[in-house]
Design a protein around this motif. Structure first.
Motif, mmCIF file in Angstrom:
data_model
loop_
_atom_site.group_PDB
_atom_site.id
_atom_site.type_symbol
_atom_site.label_atom_id
_atom_site.label_comp_id
_atom_site.label_asym_id
_atom_site.label_seq_id
_atom_site.Cartn_x
_atom_site.Cartn_y
_atom_site.Cartn_z
ATOM 1 N N GLY A 46 74.022 -51.400 20.539
ATOM 2 C CA GLY A 46 73.116 -51.264 21.679
ATOM 3 C C GLY A 46 73.034 -52.455 22.617
ATOM 4 N N ALA A 47 73.991 -53.396 22.501
ATOM 5 C CA ALA A 47 74.029 -54.475 23.489
ATOM 6 C C ALA A 47 74.734 -53.954 24.735
ATOM 7 C CB ALA A 47 74.765 -55.681 22.931
ATOM 8 N N ASP A 48 74.488 -54.566 25.863
ATOM 9 C CA ASP A 48 75.076 -54.095 27.114
ATOM 10 C C ASP A 48 76.334 -54.872 27.475
ATOM 11 O OD1 ASP A 48 72.834 -52.217 28.348
ATOM 12 O OD2 ASP A 48 71.891 -53.872 27.292
ATOM 13 N N ASP A 49 76.425 -56.099 26.985
ATOM 14 C CA ASP A 49 77.571 -56.935 27.318
ATOM 15 C C ASP A 49 77.591 -58.093 26.329
ATOM 16 O OD1 ASP A 49 79.767 -57.881 28.653
ATOM 17 O OD2 ASP A 49 78.756 -58.221 30.564
ATOM 18 N N TYR A 50 78.672 -58.873 26.342
ATOM 19 C CA TYR A 50 78.714 -60.062 25.492
ATOM 20 C C TYR A 50 79.482 -61.156 26.189
ATOM 21 C CZ TYR A 50 83.402 -58.369 24.604
ATOM 22 O OH TYR A 50 84.687 -57.936 24.767
ATOM 23 N N MET A 51 79.232 -62.382 25.792
ATOM 24 C CA MET A 51 79.933 -63.557 26.299
ATOM 25 C C MET A 51 80.415 -64.329 25.090
ATOM 26 S SD MET A 51 79.677 -63.929 29.688
ATOM 27 C CE MET A 51 79.975 -65.677 29.921
ATOM 28 N N THR A 52 81.651 -64.834 25.167
ATOM 29 C CA THR A 52 82.176 -65.644 24.079
ATOM 30 C C THR A 52 81.932 -67.121 24.388
ATOM 31 O OG1 THR A 52 83.863 -63.982 23.736
ATOM 32 C CG2 THR A 52 84.215 -66.094 22.677
ATOM 33 N N LEU B 98 76.051 -66.111 34.672
ATOM 34 C CA LEU B 98 75.126 -65.770 35.758
ATOM 35 C C LEU B 98 75.570 -64.487 36.463
ATOM 36 C CD1 LEU B 98 72.647 -66.709 37.332
ATOM 37 C CD2 LEU B 98 74.167 -68.082 38.785
ATOM 38 N N ALA B 99 76.884 -64.360 36.695
ATOM 39 C CA ALA B 99 77.404 -63.160 37.347
ATOM 40 C C ALA B 99 77.100 -61.924 36.498
ATOM 41 C CB ALA B 99 78.904 -63.295 37.575
ATOM 42 N N ARG B 100 77.269 -62.046 35.188
ATOM 43 C CA ARG B 100 77.023 -60.889 34.316
ATOM 44 C C ARG B 100 75.551 -60.542 34.235
ATOM 45 N NH1 ARG B 100 81.364 -60.400 29.581
ATOM 46 N NH2 ARG B 100 83.132 -61.289 30.711
#
Ligand code: CA
Length: 221
Positions: A95-101, A110-112
């Protein structure tokens, strides 16, 4: 102003995120472990959460599960360590919308964040549409089968209540509390009077009387 909850147990990274997001015009709150994240997300109102996967006590997946389990739909961007590819997939599936490594460039984060908030903004529609009736909540305009209808403030609010519960019978008490607030006389027939006004303006059959229960929206004109 958008409010962001930062869940990160590395103080330097948390401080870096807070500083950058505040400089970009966001309001931030930072917490450093899972239980604090769950409690803060529950007790306060955030527009987005940045959620580290590796956290003390309850990890990021546990936090996400608790937050979604409580029915909170705010967008969540997970922050994962470099080699946690399987974690990323698990995060998106839970259920996460996005991820960053990690490590990441702040501008990309910031863009995401902005993309997620924009997607949320368009989802929260200001137009309700049911049974041939369209209400523009921002412009306070009502249309029935394409023709615009003049409504008083109370009539508008009552119609909005019906459109928000399209397949439900609304009792007089529910309509009273939604439209008139709690300051009403429970013996009052004001609901029946206003349903009458709406029938006159929108068509007699649009509001069905359910004997002993209340009224419901109907798609008959
Ligand atoms: Ca961590």
């Amino acid at each position: 102003m958008n409010r962001i909850l930062i869940v990160e147990d590395e103080p330097r990274l948390a401080a870096f995120l807070e500083k950058g997001l505040r400089a970009a015009g966001f309001t931030t709150t930072a917490v450093g472990d899972g239980p604090a994240a769950i409690a803060t997300a529950r007790d306060d109102d955030f527009d987005l959460m940045l959620l580290d996967v590796g956290l003390p006590v309850v990890d990021g997946f546990g936090v996400l599960q608790a937050v979604r389990g409580a029915g909170q739909r705010l967008p969540v961007i997970m922050l994962t360590a470099r080699d946690e590819t399987s974690d990323k997939i698990a995060g998106l599936e839970s259920g996460a919308d996005d991820y960053m490594t990690k490590p990441f460039v702040f501008d990309e984060l910031l863009a995401r964040v902005r993309v997620r908030l924009r997607a949320e903004g368009t989802k929260a529609s200001t137009v309700l549409s049911e049974a041939g009736i369209t209400l523009d909540l921002r412009a306070r305009r009502a249309e029935v089968d394409g023709r615009s209808v003049e409504l008083s403030a109370r009539e508008f609010t009552m119609l909005e209540t019906f459109l928000r519960h399209p397949r439900q019978v609304l009792s007089r008490e529910q309509l009273l509390s939604h439209v008139w607030g709690y300051d009403f006389d429970p013996g009052s027939n004001v609901v029946d009077v206003y349903v009458g006004y709406l029938r006159k303006k929108l068509g007699k059959g649009r509001f069905q009387t359910v004997r002993g229960m209340g009224y419901s929206l109907s798609d008959q004109p």
